[in-house]
Design a protein around this motif. Structure first.
Motif, PDB file in Angstrom:
ATOM      1  N   GLU A   1     -31.309  57.027  -3.893  1.00 30.29           N
ATOM      2  CA  GLU A   1     -31.632  57.961  -2.662  1.00 30.29           C
ATOM      3  C   GLU A   1     -31.272  59.441  -2.716  1.00 30.29           C
ATOM      4  O   GLU A   1     -31.675  60.158  -2.238  1.00 30.29           O
ATOM      5  CB  GLU A   1     -30.657  57.202  -1.639  1.00 30.29           C
ATOM      6  CG  GLU A   1     -30.790  58.018  -0.094  1.00 30.29           C
ATOM      7  CD  GLU A   1     -29.980  57.609   1.009  1.00 30.29           C
ATOM      8  OE1 GLU A   1     -29.939  58.012   2.310  1.00 30.29           O
ATOM      9  OE2 GLU A   1     -29.137  56.534   0.519  1.00 30.29           O
ATOM     10  N   ARG A   2     -30.293  59.689  -3.648  1.00 32.47           N
ATOM     11  CA  ARG A   2     -29.856  61.151  -3.993  1.00 32.47           C
ATOM     12  C   ARG A   2     -31.253  61.713  -4.728  1.00 32.47           C
ATOM     13  O   ARG A   2     -31.090  63.014  -4.571  1.00 32.47           O
ATOM     14  CB  ARG A   2     -28.730  61.214  -5.079  1.00 32.47           C
ATOM     15  CG  ARG A   2     -28.681  60.517  -6.209  1.00 32.47           C
ATOM     16  CD  ARG A   2     -27.412  60.465  -7.095  1.00 32.47           C
ATOM     17  NE  ARG A   2     -27.468  59.920  -8.333  1.00 32.47           N
ATOM     18  CZ  ARG A   2     -27.709  60.575  -9.418  1.00 32.47           C
ATOM     19  NH1 ARG A   2     -27.743  61.812  -9.338  1.00 32.47           N
ATOM     20  NH2 ARG A   2     -27.652  59.972 -10.592  1.00 32.47           N
ATOM     21  N   PHE A   3     -31.848  60.948  -5.326  1.00 33.26           N
ATOM     22  CA  PHE A   3     -33.133  61.554  -5.943  1.00 33.26           C
ATOM     23  C   PHE A   3     -34.261  61.590  -5.019  1.00 33.26           C
ATOM     24  O   PHE A   3     -35.663  62.051  -5.346  1.00 33.26           O
ATOM     25  CB  PHE A   3     -33.623  60.838  -7.329  1.00 33.26           C
ATOM     26  CG  PHE A   3     -32.571  60.908  -8.462  1.00 33.26           C
ATOM     27  CD1 PHE A   3     -32.469  62.340  -8.933  1.00 33.26           C
ATOM     28  CD2 PHE A   3     -31.801  60.038  -9.057  1.00 33.26           C
ATOM     29  CE1 PHE A   3     -31.582  62.234 -10.148  1.00 33.26           C
ATOM     30  CE2 PHE A   3     -31.008  60.164  -9.927  1.00 33.26           C
ATOM     31  CZ  PHE A   3     -31.051  61.363 -10.493  1.00 33.26           C
ATOM     32  N   GLY A   4     -34.252  61.214  -3.612  1.00 30.83           N
ATOM     33  CA  GLY A   4     -35.314  61.061  -2.849  1.00 30.83           C
ATOM     34  C   GLY A   4     -35.859  59.712  -2.583  1.00 30.83           C
ATOM     35  O   GLY A   4     -36.874  59.791  -1.906  1.00 30.83           O
ATOM     36  N   SER A   5     -35.430  58.745  -3.488  1.00 31.93           N
ATOM     37  CA  SER A   5     -35.871  57.671  -3.144  1.00 31.93           C
ATOM     38  C   SER A   5     -37.130  57.327  -3.836  1.00 31.93           C
ATOM     39  O   SER A   5     -37.541  55.927  -4.049  1.00 31.93           O
ATOM     40  CB  SER A   5     -35.567  56.978  -1.943  1.00 31.93           C
ATOM     41  OG  SER A   5     -34.389  56.838  -1.249  1.00 31.93           O
ATOM     42  N   VAL A   6     -37.829  58.073  -4.295  1.00 29.20           N
ATOM     43  CA  VAL A   6     -39.158  57.941  -4.924  1.00 29.20           C
ATOM     44  C   VAL A   6     -39.084  58.630  -6.279  1.00 29.20           C
ATOM     45  O   VAL A   6     -38.791  60.005  -6.496  1.00 29.20           O
ATOM     46  CB  VAL A   6     -40.105  58.583  -4.079  1.00 29.20           C
ATOM     47  CG1 VAL A   6     -41.590  58.182  -4.701  1.00 29.20           C
ATOM     48  CG2 VAL A   6     -40.338  57.793  -2.670  1.00 29.20           C
ATOM     49  N   GLY A   7     -39.368  57.901  -7.526  1.00 26.66           N
ATOM     50  CA  GLY A   7     -39.286  58.416  -8.779  1.00 26.66           C
ATOM     51  C   GLY A   7     -40.888  58.391  -9.151  1.00 26.66           C
ATOM     52  O   GLY A   7     -41.563  57.576  -8.950  1.00 26.66           O
ATOM     53  N   LEU A   8     -41.108  59.631  -9.836  1.00 22.90           N
ATOM     54  CA  LEU A   8     -42.405  59.630 -10.651  1.00 22.90           C
ATOM     55  C   LEU A   8     -42.619  59.155 -11.778  1.00 22.90           C
ATOM     56  O   LEU A   8     -41.508  59.167 -12.650  1.00 22.90           O
ATOM     57  CB  LEU A   8     -43.037  61.089 -10.732  1.00 22.90           C
ATOM     58  CG  LEU A   8     -44.158  61.725 -11.312  1.00 22.90           C
ATOM     59  CD1 LEU A   8     -45.458  61.035 -10.463  1.00 22.90           C
ATOM     60  CD2 LEU A   8     -44.452  63.013 -11.796  1.00 22.90           C
ATOM     61  N   VAL A   9     -43.725  58.276 -12.302  1.00 25.23           N
ATOM     62  CA  VAL A   9     -43.756  57.835 -13.607  1.00 25.23           C
ATOM     63  C   VAL A   9     -44.592  58.992 -14.378  1.00 25.23           C
ATOM     64  O   VAL A   9     -45.299  59.607 -13.988  1.00 25.23           O
ATOM     65  CB  VAL A   9     -44.602  56.596 -13.670  1.00 25.23           C
ATOM     66  CG1 VAL A   9     -45.067  56.238 -14.989  1.00 25.23           C
ATOM     67  CG2 VAL A   9     -43.981  55.410 -13.024  1.00 25.23           C
ATOM     68  N   MET A  10     -43.967  59.244 -15.658  1.00 27.59           N
ATOM     69  CA  MET A  10     -44.547  60.306 -16.244  1.00 27.59           C
ATOM     70  C   MET A  10     -46.003  60.269 -16.752  1.00 27.59           C
ATOM     71  O   MET A  10     -46.600  58.904 -16.941  1.00 27.59           O
ATOM     72  CB  MET A  10     -43.880  60.408 -17.873  1.00 27.59           C
ATOM     73  CG  MET A  10     -44.254  61.369 -18.666  1.00 27.59           C
ATOM     74  SD  MET A  10     -43.179  61.527 -20.167  1.00 27.59           S
ATOM     75  CE  MET A  10     -43.609  60.128 -21.164  1.00 27.59           C
ATOM     76  N   SER A  11     -46.994  60.930 -16.791  1.00 28.62           N
ATOM     77  CA  SER A  11     -48.401  60.892 -16.576  1.00 28.62           C
ATOM     78  C   SER A  11     -48.727  60.130 -17.711  1.00 28.62           C
ATOM     79  O   SER A  11     -49.629  59.202 -17.643  1.00 28.62           O
ATOM     80  CB  SER A  11     -48.922  62.239 -16.434  1.00 28.62           C
ATOM     81  OG  SER A  11     -48.763  63.096 -17.549  1.00 28.62           O
ATOM     82  N   LYS A  12     -48.239  60.274 -19.065  1.00 32.41           N
ATOM     83  CA  LYS A  12     -48.732  59.577 -20.281  1.00 32.41           C
ATOM     84  C   LYS A  12     -48.495  58.216 -20.073  1.00 32.41           C
ATOM     85  O   LYS A  12     -49.369  57.169 -20.271  1.00 32.41           O
ATOM     86  CB  LYS A  12     -47.937  60.154 -21.380  1.00 32.41           C
ATOM     87  CG  LYS A  12     -48.501  59.267 -22.773  1.00 32.41           C
ATOM     88  CD  LYS A  12     -47.721  59.756 -23.957  1.00 32.41           C
ATOM     89  CE  LYS A  12     -47.998  58.982 -25.197  1.00 32.41           C
ATOM     90  NZ  LYS A  12     -47.135  59.575 -26.441  1.00 32.41           N
TER      91      LYS A  12
END
Length: 213
Positions: free
Chosen positions: A161-172
């Motif tokens: 949650e402290r990161f916003g609950s949504v993490g991005l997967v690196m484009s590669k």
């Protein structure tokens, strides 16, 4: 069971347009690195790009040569990230508090960017590593929770949650795993299934819409 080459090219093109748009539209309140708004407080300003690399915000060249690479520092920095709930520099939505230092952070997308998957050392399943610190920072990998945004081609996975609950997967990595997605509702809608280690997972997309609605 997989997207076409045309769809992958389209997703990459859309992602590049979004990146360019965000980079050109940023408007930041003036600051000086290391400024001291009051006694015993120092303020620094950082930027996390869509590959998860950490830079000083005012670096003119943001590439691999200018990003922070020391793993011990990265772990120290990322473990302290939380939402910026101060009344200063609201365009920097996150902050990492390190002693007397206030490190304000803005991002191309999310502050947490997953870089690779590896088997868990203790117990079954896999771990999802982030922050370019090798395997030192990671969360449990949940293949049924992957979400691909059809308008940008970006792939997301739940995080703290402290990161916003949504993490991005690196484009590669996102491009590498894209052929594992199935689009039963059409290629202009989020994928419905994901193949991982001989198992076909039904994708749960509701978590993403909960936090990004």
């Amino acid at each position: 069971m997989r997207t076409s080459r045309l769809v992958l090219d389209l997703l990459c093109h859309r992602a590049k347009k979004v990146i360019a748009s965000r980079a050109n539209s940023s408007c930041v309140t003036p600051y000086v690195q290391g400024q001291s708004p009051r006694k015993n407080i120092r303020e620094y300003f950082y930027y996390i790009d869509h590959q998860g690399m950490l830079f000083l915000d005012d670096s003119k060249m943001k590439n691999f040569t200018s990003c922070f690479k020391d793993k011990e520092f990265l772990v120290f920095f990322f473990k302290r990230i939380r939402p910026n709930e101060t009344d200063r520099y609201v365009e920097f939505p996150y902050i990492s508090l390190c002693g007397r230092e206030r490190n304000y952070i803005r991002c191309d997308d999310t502050p947490l960017v997953f870089t690779h998957v590896r088997p868990a050392e203790n117990g079954p399943g896999d771990i999802f590593c982030y922050g370019h610190a090798g395997d030192l920072m990671h969360l449990r990998f949940e293949p049924d929770k992957l979400f691909m945004c059809p308008t940008t081609g970006r792939v997301y996975h739940p995080c703290e949650e402290r990161f916003g609950s949504v993490g991005l997967v690196m484009s590669k990595l996102a491009i590498e795993i894209s052929p594992r997605f199935s689009f039963e509702n059409g290629e202009n809608r989020p994928p419905t299934k994901f193949q991982w280690k001989d198992k076909l997972h039904n994708l749960d997309n509701q978590w993403y819409f909960k936090y990004r609605s």
